[in-house]
Design a protein around this motif. Structure first.
Motif, PDB file in Angstrom:
ATOM      1  N   MET A  76     -38.238  91.215 105.924  1.00 23.75           N
ATOM      2  CA  MET A  76     -37.723  92.014 107.033  1.00 23.75           C
ATOM      3  C   MET A  76     -36.540  92.866 106.593  1.00 23.75           C
ATOM      4  O   MET A  76     -35.670  92.413 105.852  1.00 23.75           O
ATOM      5  CB  MET A  76     -37.277  91.079 108.168  1.00 23.75           C
ATOM      6  CG  MET A  76     -38.362  90.152 108.651  1.00 23.75           C
ATOM      7  SD  MET A  76     -37.686  88.772 109.627  1.00 23.75           S
ATOM      8  CE  MET A  76     -36.931  87.757 108.342  1.00 23.75           C
ATOM      9  N   VAL A  77     -36.490  94.121 107.083  1.00 21.43           N
ATOM     10  CA  VAL A  77     -35.369  94.988 106.741  1.00 21.43           C
ATOM     11  C   VAL A  77     -34.070  94.408 107.296  1.00 21.43           C
ATOM     12  O   VAL A  77     -34.031  93.858 108.384  1.00 21.43           O
ATOM     13  CB  VAL A  77     -35.571  96.425 107.279  1.00 21.43           C
ATOM     14  CG1 VAL A  77     -36.766  97.082 106.615  1.00 21.43           C
ATOM     15  CG2 VAL A  77     -35.727  96.447 108.794  1.00 21.43           C
ATOM     16  N   TRP A  78     -33.014  94.504 106.488  1.00 17.77           N
ATOM     17  CA  TRP A  78     -31.653  94.101 106.835  1.00 17.77           C
ATOM     18  C   TRP A  78     -31.497  92.600 107.060  1.00 17.77           C
ATOM     19  O   TRP A  78     -30.446  92.144 107.484  1.00 17.77           O
ATOM     20  CB  TRP A  78     -31.127  94.887 108.044  1.00 17.77           C
ATOM     21  CG  TRP A  78     -31.177  96.356 107.828  1.00 17.77           C
ATOM     22  CD1 TRP A  78     -31.918  97.263 108.517  1.00 17.77           C
ATOM     23  CD2 TRP A  78     -30.468  97.095 106.820  1.00 17.77           C
ATOM     24  NE1 TRP A  78     -31.735  98.525 108.000  1.00 17.77           N
ATOM     25  CE2 TRP A  78     -30.842  98.451 106.948  1.00 17.77           C
ATOM     26  CE3 TRP A  78     -29.563  96.746 105.805  1.00 17.77           C
ATOM     27  CZ2 TRP A  78     -30.353  99.451 106.132  1.00 17.77           C
ATOM     28  CZ3 TRP A  78     -29.073  97.744 104.978  1.00 17.77           C
ATOM     29  CH2 TRP A  78     -29.467  99.077 105.148  1.00 17.77           C
ATOM     30  N   ALA A  79     -32.526  91.813 106.800  1.00 18.14           N
ATOM     31  CA  ALA A  79     -32.398  90.361 106.943  1.00 18.14           C
ATOM     32  C   ALA A  79     -32.821  89.619 105.684  1.00 18.14           C
ATOM     33  O   ALA A  79     -32.314  88.534 105.412  1.00 18.14           O
ATOM     34  CB  ALA A  79     -33.221  89.870 108.131  1.00 18.14           C
ATOM     35  N   SER A  80     -33.759  90.198 104.926  1.00 19.35           N
ATOM     36  CA  SER A  80     -34.421  89.460 103.846  1.00 19.35           C
ATOM     37  C   SER A  80     -33.946  89.887 102.467  1.00 19.35           C
ATOM     38  O   SER A  80     -34.689  90.506 101.700  1.00 19.35           O
ATOM     39  CB  SER A  80     -35.936  89.630 103.943  1.00 19.35           C
ATOM     40  OG  SER A  80     -36.379  89.265 105.221  1.00 19.35           O
TER      41      SER A  80
END
Length: 316
Positions: free
Chosen positions: A20-24
């Motif tokens: 996930m973008v900005w989380a992973s």
């Protein structure tokens, strides 16, 4: 718990942590891999050299397999692919584009390729492109989504009827019970995103994590279909989007409102008013922020308990 997915990726449990973008980032991916599932770095929000850094750090933090997710609409995708190959990444998840574009090139370098789809039509195209497995993602999912609004538990058996390669269910799965249900319907494993957003190792902002934990049924909505369908938590930005729709908007107006770095502002920087806050419907079942290892442990415990109950009920 050995099956097609665990054998394909060399993991203990048939669970994939969504890229996930900005989380992973590397911390989430390495923690997931160390917990016995497949950790995935989300490259969609990374400049090429940032991706290289995350891959190198992930290799140092885990001896277990991990992958990289690349949205194919990424503007510098050629550079990302070069880095993935040069750094020896063995598993790539592609999404948001034609799987024929990169599958054969990646497989020629010994890379296992998985493509994310939202319909039977695109599942068949991915199979024809030669992917090793597909992620069949339903309408419940967070982030970018399919336009047909097919739910996960409708999509999985329909895809299962048409293809024989491994199927990974995604969208609305955050518990062991959900995992079991998806596998009963034909999935070989599950991909989990939203539950890992609310983990200690996720790179998402604590403001966003807390908002996810506090969310309830009805707090998300799929919108922006004219650009790329995305499921958002309702906030000021979401309300601004709906105000445009109410007056009769154009694609150009939506693009102007969205602007640049709106997702970064919300999910990474923690602006809960003006940011784009992507999360799945299952956020209503997420009530705490936990270490990845505990999330995985809970899911497996729930899975085994639900399986025993199912077997007992079947005896009556």
């Amino acid at each position: 718990m050995q099956n097609k997915i665990t054998q394909l990726f060399g993991i203990k449990y048939p669970i994939i942590q969504a890229g996930m973008v900005w989380a992973s980032g590397w911390e989430l991916a390495s923690a997931a891999s160390n917990a016995g599932i497949l950790g995935v770095i989300g490259a969609g929000s990374m400049y090429p050299e940032i991706l290289r850094e995350h891959i190198q750090k992930c290799k140092k933090a885990t001896n277990n397999p991990f992958g990289v997710n690349i949205p194919m609409l990424y503007p510098e995708i050629d550079k990302l692919m070069e880095i993935i190959i040069s750094e020896g990444v063995k598993i790539v998840f592609t999404s948001a584009g034609n799987p024929k574009t990169w599958t054969s090139h990646l497989k020629a370098h010994g890379i296992t390729v998985v493509h994310v789809v939202s319909s039977v039509k695109f599942a068949l195209k991915a199979k024809e492109a030669g992917v090793d497995a597909i992620v069949a993602e339903g309408f419940e999912a967070g982030g970018h989504n399919g336009r047909d609004e097919t739910t996960t538990f409708t999509l999985i058996p329909m895809v299962k009827e048409k293809i024989t390669i491994p199927i990974i269910a995604a969208g609305g799965i955050a518990t062991g019970q959900g995992m079991l249900a998806a596998m009963i319907l034909g999935a070989d494993g599950v991909q989990v995103g939203s539950r890992f957003v609310a983990s200690e190792e996720a790179s998402s902002h604590i403001n966003f994590k807390n908002l996810v934990v506090g969310s309830k049924e009805g707090d998300t909505q799929l919108t922006l279909k004219e650009l790329a369908p995305v499921r958002l938590l309702k906030n000021k930005f979401y309300n601004d989007v709906q105000a445009l729709y109410a007056k009769g908007t154009t694609k150009e107006e939506l693009i102007e409102l969205l602007g640049r770095a709106r997702a970064k502002k919300g999910m990474f920087e923690g602006d809960l008013e003006e940011g784009e806050l992507e999360i799945g419907q299952v956020s209503g079942l997420i009530h705490n922020i936990l270490p990845v290892s505990k999330i995985v442990e809970n899911m497996i415990t729930e899975f085994e308990k639900a399986k025993k109950i199912l077997i007992l009920n079947a005896e009556f």
